[in-house]
Design a protein around this motif. Structure first.
Motif, mmCIF file in Angstrom:
data_model
loop_
_atom_site.group_PDB
_atom_site.id
_atom_site.type_symbol
_atom_site.label_atom_id
_atom_site.label_comp_id
_atom_site.label_asym_id
_atom_site.label_seq_id
_atom_site.Cartn_x
_atom_site.Cartn_y
_atom_site.Cartn_z
ATOM 1 N N ILE A 8 83.805 -22.704 48.437
ATOM 2 C CA ILE A 8 82.640 -23.503 48.115
ATOM 3 C C ILE A 8 81.400 -22.689 48.461
ATOM 4 N N THR A 10 77.392 -22.722 49.226
ATOM 5 C CA THR A 10 76.398 -23.667 49.719
ATOM 6 C C THR A 10 75.153 -22.937 50.216
ATOM 7 N N GLU A 64 75.420 -26.278 45.018
ATOM 8 C CA GLU A 64 75.006 -27.649 44.716
ATOM 9 C C GLU A 64 74.881 -27.918 43.220
ATOM 10 N N ASN A 66 77.889 -27.998 40.974
ATOM 11 C CA ASN A 66 79.175 -28.249 40.345
ATOM 12 C C ASN A 66 79.502 -29.733 40.391
ATOM 13 N N ARG A 67 79.729 -30.332 39.252
ATOM 14 C CA ARG A 67 80.133 -31.730 39.159
ATOM 15 C C ARG A 67 81.456 -31.867 38.404
ATOM 16 N N ILE A 71 87.881 -31.998 45.156
ATOM 17 C CA ILE A 71 88.652 -31.437 46.263
ATOM 18 C C ILE A 71 89.544 -32.555 46.782
ATOM 19 N N ARG A 109 81.393 -37.940 48.210
ATOM 20 C CA ARG A 109 80.801 -36.612 48.007
ATOM 21 C C ARG A 109 80.476 -35.946 49.335
ATOM 22 N N ASP A 110 80.580 -34.612 49.324
ATOM 23 C CA ASP A 110 80.134 -33.862 50.504
ATOM 24 C C ASP A 110 78.611 -33.750 50.458
ATOM 25 N N ASP A 112 76.644 -31.466 49.690
ATOM 26 C CA ASP A 112 76.136 -30.725 48.535
ATOM 27 C C ASP A 112 76.450 -31.420 47.213
ATOM 28 N N LYS A 114 79.670 -32.253 46.057
ATOM 29 C CA LYS A 114 81.020 -32.054 45.534
ATOM 30 C C LYS A 114 81.868 -33.288 45.809
#
Length: 133
Positions: A8, A10, A64, A66-67, A71, A109-110, A112, A114
């Protein structure tokens, strides 16, 4: 061929490492301001800085942005994890639900953006062999 890592990218490695440590309980084993690994039996979740990708990766990834990827983490009890995650997750994209194929799952979501899925297989004896979440 063997699948080994997901990396990932970031802008804030310590923040994301702290988040993934909090939600998984996995301690980071390799660490710097630009790169950290959280290792599991199934593979490694690596977190690296935008700066390191810009320096060594031809600007190929953008933090930040990617959609499309999700994970996935298999857990024993999705509902118990949902209660535990209240301290770490500000918004859930999907509250715990039993999917049509039987798995129990939730999405959040995290920091960022994801998407993360915590799921428990319908037949818990399948352990990590479950492929549909």
């Amino acid at each position: 061929m063997r699948f080994t890592y997901v990396r990932i990218v970031t802008k804030d490695v310590p923040r994301l490492v702290s988040f993934y440590h909090d939600i998984t309980g996995i301690d980071p084993v390799v660490g710097s301001d630009d790169y950290v690994e959280l290792r599991t039996n199934a593979g490694t979740l690596a977190i690296c800085s935008q700066r390191s990708v810009d320096l060594h990766g031809a600007h190929a990834a953008v933090a930040e942005n990617n959609r499309t990827a999700i994970i996935e983490f298999q857990v024993d009890d999705v509902d118990l994890e949902r209660s535990r995650l209240d301290h770490f997750v500000s918004e859930f994209a999907l509250e715990p639900i039993t999917q049509p194929w039987g798995n129990r799952s939730m999405l959040f979501r995290d920091p960022d953006g994801k998407l993360i899925n915590f799921f428990a297989p319908a037949n818990r004896s399948n352990s990590l062999a479950t492929t549909r979440t």
